[in-house]
Design a protein around this motif. Structure first.
Motif, short mmCIF file in Angstrom:
data_model
loop_
_atom_site.label_atom_id
_atom_site.label_comp_id
_atom_site.label_asym_id
_atom_site.label_seq_id
_atom_site.Cartn_x
_atom_site.Cartn_y
_atom_site.Cartn_z
N ASP A 1 71.37 18.87 56.10
CA ASP A 1 70.79 19.53 54.93
C ASP A 1 70.24 20.89 55.32
N SER B 1 67.90 24.35 53.40
CA SER B 1 67.20 24.75 52.18
C SER B 1 67.81 26.03 51.64
N ASP C 1 67.53 29.24 53.60
CA ASP C 1 68.16 29.41 54.92
C ASP C 1 69.35 30.34 54.86
N PRO D 1 71.85 26.25 64.73
CA PRO D 1 71.79 24.88 65.23
C PRO D 1 72.79 23.95 64.53
N ILE D 2 72.91 24.05 63.19
CA ILE D 2 73.86 23.17 62.47
C ILE D 2 75.29 23.47 62.92
N THR E 1 66.31 20.87 62.65
CA THR E 1 67.25 20.99 61.52
C THR E 1 68.44 20.07 61.72
N GLY F 1 66.65 17.14 59.80
CA GLY F 1 66.71 18.13 58.71
C GLY F 1 66.79 17.51 57.33
N ASP G 1 62.76 19.98 55.84
CA ASP G 1 63.57 21.18 55.99
C ASP G 1 62.93 22.10 57.03
N ARG G 2 63.64 23.16 57.34
CA ARG G 2 63.28 24.03 58.43
C ARG G 2 61.83 24.54 58.37
N ASP G 3 61.40 24.99 57.19
CA ASP G 3 60.04 25.49 57.05
C ASP G 3 59.01 24.38 57.22
#
Lengths: 384, 287
Positions: free
Chosen positions: A200, A202, A205, A210-211, B255, B259, B263-265
């Motif tokens: 996932d 957001s 982003d 990394p993904i 992530t 993730g 989420d990242r934040d």
């Protein structure tokens, strides 16, 4: 004396102009249109507005609604529910529109849909995807696919038509991305797809290092990635930059010139499920594609095609009934069966569109025909 | 192998965060102002980088132009917005800063359009083999290299040159520094110039990765950089660098593995919360 006569002349002229303009207005059938012309969604809003205006021009040029002109009353909703709800009330009560069209996103459209439903005024969502929009009630319709439907089409495309069985899924974590993922996973097993990993991200982003590394390590046969052009452009760029060469399958969020502009060479070969076939031989679709390019100065996209379609659906329904009889108008929309730029349009009992999924691929810097999926059982939208 | 790759991605991200957050921490250390509009300069850096590269074909030239122009704008912001507010509560400057940030975002939209801009011919797309099959693109290598070089120069300046020593003296005690004949105002100008130029460099670096600069590019940077300088121990340069790298690496692994939960934040802030529970004063004491 001179002064008085000049004043008198001005008054006569003014009254005349007023009379002419009111004659014109009384004659036109007014349709409400909320669209984000400023704010973060302004880019899509611009396409939506031009698509709708083009449809109105085409309808009026072809004789209008039984001789009366169609007229859009356009308000900027900034893609915000806080704006769209009062605007819907204003359109219905003050502007006295016969129906409304949303050229906006899910949040704004949901809020407005409730108001239209309460006032028994038909409302068509052109491209907002949230499932609850049509659940507002029987007066609300949608001319674009729900996420689940497109996700199921994606599974057929990847597993059966392309024959790719080992797939990594990258999902935009909002209602759009999540419903696509759900539809894809629902049918993945049926088409023999093995899901290697799910990631996932957001909507904020833009950096996917990394993904990308993780997906690369999985070495899938294909990647099913949801997103909008502003996330998909950077994502595809970074996947290709890292040497991931397998097919990337996206959806209508990619659809448009901006994705190709951002991803550049990396966009080549990317395949999406969407609503508009650029290479369509259908004269109506062709008239839309060339008309939009001429009017806007850039190629047609999914948003403009869907908005164009929504206006045509409403115009056809208006021709069949007394425009002021909203219940009859609703009934006419519900039994729509027309050909539009996005294909043959009809609705199910929830007000969800039934049409074929267009599969497009990026070739030589433009979107082109790849395939069509028209399996009514696979593509059946929810009934309630 | 994957772990090493993810570590590398984390370092790349950390290097970008470090460049953004350093300017913020320098300004906080000197003036006690939380300079939120700093993130708008980061965005502007990206815009200038893309436009000049597209016009001239030279990324290096664009980087220099971007850093100099944004650096000068940083000085202007200090002169016009912050200097008149120095005697007032820091909250006043903070509010001014948030206002500036919003004004910049809308300004970008009006001037550069709401769609965002991209490189016509994205530079440095090829890959290098670091040995053992560990591949990294030239752009990512450049980001880490740039960060190391810039930060080394800065470290050298601040410890080995008269200007640098005057700077540190001003941070420690402006009044005493002033009585020793240091021109405090000059130090502040220099501070804003360098901090803003670093943000511009980070902006160009980010666009190298994403190939997209939008009006709202600074939105995440604005609060992420604040989190980093808090974690680093407000005003500590060393702390900021360590915190930037730590958050970059946490995000990189997070992530991929959790993730779908955070989420990242959220990951970055969860890490901040946990770290501050262990060390409420931040990682390092302010310099």
């Amino acid at each position: 004396m001179f002064k008085v006569s000049k004043l008198f002349a001005a008054a006569v002229l003014g009254a005349f102009a007023f009379a002419v303009s009111t004659i014109g207005q009384a004659d036109a059938i007014k349709v409400g249109f909320n669209v984000p012309l400023t704010g973060f969604a302004a880019a899509d809003g611009k396409s939506a507005r031009i698509g709708a205006e083009l449809a109105v021009e085409q309808v009026n040029a072809a004789g209008g609604i039984n001789g009366r002109n169609l007229e859009l009353v356009i308000y900027d909703d900034q893609a915000s529910p806080k704006e769209s709800a009062p605007l819907a009330a204003k359109l219905i009560t003050q502007d006295e529109v016969v129906a409304g069209i949303s050229g906006s996103y899910s949040g704004a459209t949901r809020a407005a849909a409730t108001i239209y439903q309460e006032n028994g005024t038909p409302y068509i969502s052109a491209y907002a995807v949230h499932p609850d929009i049509t659940r507002s009630g029987e007066y609300v319709f949608r001319t674009s696919f729900m996420g689940e439907v497109q996700g199921r089409a994606g599974a057929k495309l990847v597993g059966e038509m392309m024959g790719k069985k080992r797939v990594s899924i990258i999902t935009l974590a909002n209602d759009f991305g999540k419903s696509l993922e759900a539809g894809f996973k629902e049918k993945a097993g049926e088409y023999g797809i093995e899901i290697l990993g799910e990631y996932d991200y957001s909507i904020k982003d833009r950096e996917f290092g990394p993904i990308v590394s993780k997906v690369k390590a999985e070495s899938p046969d294909a990647i099913y990635a949801s997103g909008y052009f502003f996330t998909a452009g950077p994502l595809v760029t970074q996947l290709r930059e890292a040497g991931v060469a397998v097919p990337i399958i996206g959806q209508e969020g990619y659809d448009g010139e901006m994705f190709i502009k951002i991803a550049g060479d990396a966009a080549e070969g990317v395949i999406i499920t969407t609503s508009l076939d650029r290479d369509s031989k259908d004269p109506l679709a062709q008239a839309f594609i060339t008309g939009f390019q001429a009017k806007s100065g850039y190629p047609a996209d999914m948003v403009s095609a869907s908005t164009h379609t929504a206006v045509l659906v409403l115009a056809e329904a208006l021709k069949q009934v007394d425009p002021n009889d909203k219940a009859a108008l609703r009934q006419a929309i519900a039994s729509t069966s027309i050909n539009a730029a996005t294909g043959n349009i009809s609705f199910n009992k929830l007000g969800e569109v039934k049409k074929s999924v267009q599969v497009q691929v990026v070739r030589d810097g433009g979107w082109h025909h790849y395939a069509v999926i028209s399996d009514p059982i696979l593509l059946a939208p929810p009934e309630e | 192998m994957l772990a090493l790759d993810l570590l590398l991605q984390g370092i790349v991200q950390g290097a970008i965060y470090a460049l953004i957050a350093l300017g913020l921490t320098l300004i906080y250390g000197l003036l006690r102002i939380l300079h939120v509009a700093h993130a708008a300069l980061f965005t502007l850096g990206g815009y200038i980088g893309v436009i000049v590269t597209n016009q001239t074909g030279s990324l290096a030239f664009a980087l220099v132009v971007s850093m100099v122009l944004v650096g000068v704008l940083g000085i202007l912001i200090y002169r016009v917005a912050y200097k008149p507010l120095l005697g007032k509560s820091p909250l006043v400057a903070l509010i001014a800063s948030i206002g500036l940030f919003i004004a910049f975002e809308e300004g970008f939209r009006i001037v550069f359009g709401s769609y965002g801009l991209s490189f016509e011919d994205p530079p440095l797309r090829t890959q290098v083999d670091l040995g053992g099959g560990l591949l990294i693109s030239h752009s990512r290598l450049l980001i880490v290299g740039m960060a190391v070089v810039i930060l080394s120069i800065l470290a050298w300046l601040s410890t080995r040159t008269r200007t640098g020593i005057a700077w540190k003296a001003t941070v420690t005690d402006p009044q005493i520094a002033s009585s020793f004949g240091i021109n405090i105002e000059r130090v502040r100008y220099l501070n804003f110039f360098i901090g803003s130029a670093l943000a511009a460099a980070a902006g160009v670096m980010v666009v190298l990765l994403t190939n997209l600069v939008e009006p709202t590019m600074g939105a995440v940077a604005s609060y992420k950089a604040l989190a980093i300088i808090v974690l680093g121990g407000l005003g500590s340069v060393r702390g900021t660098l360590v915190a930037a790298l730590a958050i970059g690496i946490v995000e990189s692994f997070g992530t991929v593995y959790i993730g779908h939960i955070l989420d990242r934040d959220a990951l970055a802030f969860a890490f901040l919360v946990v770290a501050l529970m262990v060390r409420p004063q931040g990682l390092f004491k302010a310099d």
